[in-house]
Design an enzyme around this catalytic site. Structure first.
Site, PDB file in Angstrom:
ATOM      1  N   ASN A  10       0.870  -1.179   0.000  1.00 21.88           N
ATOM      2  CA  ASN A  10       0.000   0.000   0.000  1.00 21.88           C
ATOM      3  C   ASN A  10       0.904   1.225   0.000  1.00 21.88           C
ATOM      4  O   ASN A  10       1.475   1.581   1.026  1.00 21.88           O
ATOM      5  CB  ASN A  10      -0.880  -0.039   1.267  1.00 21.88           C
ATOM      6  CG  ASN A  10      -1.671   1.239   1.465  1.00 21.88           C
ATOM      7  OD1 ASN A  10      -1.766   2.072   0.556  1.00 21.88           O
ATOM      8  ND2 ASN A  10      -2.243   1.394   2.653  1.00 21.88           N
ATOM      9  N   LYS A  12       0.124   4.254  -0.321  1.00 17.26           N
ATOM     10  CA  LYS A  12      -0.497   5.463   0.247  1.00 17.26           C
ATOM     11  C   LYS A  12      -0.250   6.653  -0.696  1.00 17.26           C
ATOM     12  O   LYS A  12      -0.207   6.472  -1.901  1.00 17.26           O
ATOM     13  CB  LYS A  12       0.003   5.705   1.672  1.00 17.26           C
ATOM     14  CG  LYS A  12      -0.136   4.445   2.533  1.00 17.26           C
ATOM     15  CD  LYS A  12       0.066   4.670   3.994  1.00 17.26           C
ATOM     16  CE  LYS A  12      -0.102   3.340   4.741  1.00 17.26           C
ATOM     17  NZ  LYS A  12      -0.051   3.476   6.187  1.00 17.26           N
ATOM     18  N   HIS A  99      -9.485   1.433   4.763  1.00 15.04           N
ATOM     19  CA  HIS A  99      -8.217   1.592   5.488  1.00 15.04           C
ATOM     20  C   HIS A  99      -8.435   2.560   6.643  1.00 15.04           C
ATOM     21  O   HIS A  99      -9.216   3.516   6.532  1.00 15.04           O
ATOM     22  CB  HIS A  99      -7.128   2.113   4.536  1.00 15.04           C
ATOM     23  CG  HIS A  99      -5.769   2.081   5.161  1.00 15.04           C
ATOM     24  ND1 HIS A  99      -5.342   3.046   6.054  1.00 15.04           N
ATOM     25  CD2 HIS A  99      -4.757   1.191   5.054  1.00 15.04           C
ATOM     26  CE1 HIS A  99      -4.118   2.739   6.456  1.00 15.04           C
ATOM     27  NE2 HIS A  99      -3.733   1.624   5.870  1.00 15.04           N
ATOM     28  N   GLU A 101      -6.820   4.942   7.681  1.00 13.74           N
ATOM     29  CA  GLU A 101      -6.595   6.356   7.338  1.00 13.74           C
ATOM     30  C   GLU A 101      -7.805   6.945   6.612  1.00 13.74           C
ATOM     31  O   GLU A 101      -8.081   8.141   6.750  1.00 13.74           O
ATOM     32  CB  GLU A 101      -5.299   6.479   6.515  1.00 13.74           C
ATOM     33  CG  GLU A 101      -4.071   6.268   7.408  1.00 13.74           C
ATOM     34  CD  GLU A 101      -2.857   5.675   6.710  1.00 13.74           C
ATOM     35  OE1 GLU A 101      -2.804   5.682   5.467  1.00 13.74           O
ATOM     36  OE2 GLU A 101      -1.970   5.169   7.429  1.00 13.74           O
ATOM     37  N   GLU A 167      -5.405  -4.673  10.630  1.00 12.02           N
ATOM     38  CA  GLU A 167      -4.351  -3.685  10.826  1.00 12.02           C
ATOM     39  C   GLU A 167      -4.608  -2.914  12.115  1.00 12.02           C
ATOM     40  O   GLU A 167      -5.375  -1.930  12.113  1.00 12.02           O
ATOM     41  CB  GLU A 167      -4.326  -2.693   9.657  1.00 12.02           C
ATOM     42  CG  GLU A 167      -4.070  -3.339   8.316  1.00 12.02           C
ATOM     43  CD  GLU A 167      -3.493  -2.348   7.311  1.00 12.02           C
ATOM     44  OE1 GLU A 167      -2.374  -2.594   6.833  1.00 12.02           O
ATOM     45  OE2 GLU A 167      -4.135  -1.318   7.038  1.00 12.02           O
ATOM     46  N   GLY A 173       2.671   2.287  10.811  1.00 11.62           N
ATOM     47  CA  GLY A 173       3.680   3.327  10.679  1.00 11.62           C
ATOM     48  C   GLY A 173       4.429   3.657  11.960  1.00 11.62           C
ATOM     49  O   GLY A 173       5.112   4.671  12.040  1.00 11.62           O
ATOM     50  N   SER A 212       3.359  -2.094  10.272  1.00  8.12           N
ATOM     51  CA  SER A 212       4.796  -2.197  10.519  1.00  8.12           C
ATOM     52  C   SER A 212       5.412  -3.544  10.141  1.00  8.12           C
ATOM     53  O   SER A 212       6.343  -4.005  10.796  1.00  8.12           O
ATOM     54  CB  SER A 212       5.127  -1.850  11.981  1.00  8.12           C
ATOM     55  OG  SER A 212       4.822  -0.485  12.245  1.00  8.12           O
TER      56      SER A 212
HETATM   57  P1  PGA Z   1       2.868   0.362   7.570  1.00  6.49           P
HETATM   58  O1  PGA Z   1       1.380   0.601   6.990  1.00  6.49           O
HETATM   59  O2  PGA Z   1       3.352  -0.927   7.003  1.00  6.49           O
HETATM   60  O3  PGA Z   1       3.649   1.540   7.111  1.00  6.49           O
HETATM   61  O4  PGA Z   1       2.731   0.295   9.063  1.00  6.49           O
HETATM   62  C1  PGA Z   1       0.506  -0.479   6.788  1.00  6.49           C
HETATM   63  C2  PGA Z   1      -0.791   0.031   6.243  1.00  6.49           C
HETATM   64  O5  PGA Z   1      -1.249   1.108   6.671  1.00  6.49           O
HETATM   65  O6  PGA Z   1      -1.408  -0.620   5.373  1.00  6.49           O
END
Ligand code: PGA
Length: 250
Positions: A10, A12, A99, A101, A167, A173, A212
């Site tokens: 992803n 983003k 997601h 976000e 997640e 992150g 992560s």
């Molecule tokens: P990350 O994000 O691997 O940077 O923690 C995962 C995600 O939000 O899909």
């Protein structure tokens, strides 16, 4: 039930046209993995602006291209939005919906996420439905309750072409990951809920872990019961790191 794992990146809101160089490396690496009979599907979900070019570059390769969000409707007066049919037309095979976000910064409710997942299926895309609890919810002992409610509200009608990504928001992150036993516990819980919802077909739904994931922790996380792959954010932006994650299935 053997479920073929998926490692999906992803990206983003990262990536410009020059980033196709990174995709090219991923395509070469995924091809090498396939030649060694690695049991894994590889996907890259770039920003919408790159989907068409990436899909052309990935044609005939082992790398699928996906979107990061879609609108519930197929067309209309929705400035700035993108329909699932448009993603499909641009060459995407999948789309991430719900997601955290999107839920956090765009106020997406479970019902909205469900409508987007339905739209994905209508357009012939895989729907990757994201769920996950906050730190406070986990600390308060409510992680299962929260994730259960998200599943109830967000899952589309059909198990076919549906994937779930667990997640935990506090792991995204941050460099933090749950203990593998907590991942096993939540993925087992999700598997049970999928069975209650879809019957036997619930067994076929792949449950990805996200938050992560890196080359250094992928092996342990991917070896966990009911973890059928990963949704990778930051670590998917660098081909070598991303391929090392997919490479745990070699
Ligand atoms: P990350 O994000 O691997 O940077 O923690 C995962 C995600 O939000 O899909």
């Amino acid at each position: 039930m053997a479920r073929r794992p998926l490692v999906a990146g992803n990206w983003k809101m990262n990536g410009l046209s020059a980033s196709i160089a990174e995709l090219d490396k991923i395509i070469v690496g995924a091809g090498a993995l396939a030649q060694r009979s690695a049991n894994v599907d590889v996907m890259v979900c770039p920003p919408a602006t790159l989907i068409a070019n990436f899909a052309v570059a990935a044609r005939g390769s082992n790398v699928a291209i996906g979107g990061q969000d879609c609108h519930a409707l197929s067309a209309g007066a929705f400035t700035g939005d993108i329909a699932a049919e448009m993603l499909r037309d641009a060459g995407a095979q999948a789309v991430i919906v719900g997601h955290s976000e999107r839920r956090q910064y765009h106020g997406e409710t479970d019902a909205a996420v469900r409508a987007k997942a339905q739209a994905a299926h209508r357009a012939g895309l895989l729907a990757i439905v994201c769920v996950g609890e906050t730190r406070a919810e986990r600390d308060g002992g409510r992680a299962r309750e929260v994730v259960g409610a998200q599943l109830d509200g967000s899952l589309p009608e059909n198990a076919a072409a549906t994937l779930v990504a667990y997640e935990p928001i506090w792991a995204i992150g941050t460099g933090l990951t749950p203990h593998p036993s907590d991942v096993a516990d939540m993925h087992g819980f999700i598997r049970t809920r999928l069975g209650a919802r879809f019957g036997e077909a619930g067994e076929t739904v792949r449950i990805l872990y996200g938050g992560s994931v890196k080359a250094s922790n992928a092996k342990e996380l991917m070896a966990t019961a009911n973890v059928d792959g990963a949704l990778v954010g930051g670590a998917s932006l660098v081909a070598g790191e991303f391929l090392a994650i997919a490479g745990v299935y070699r």
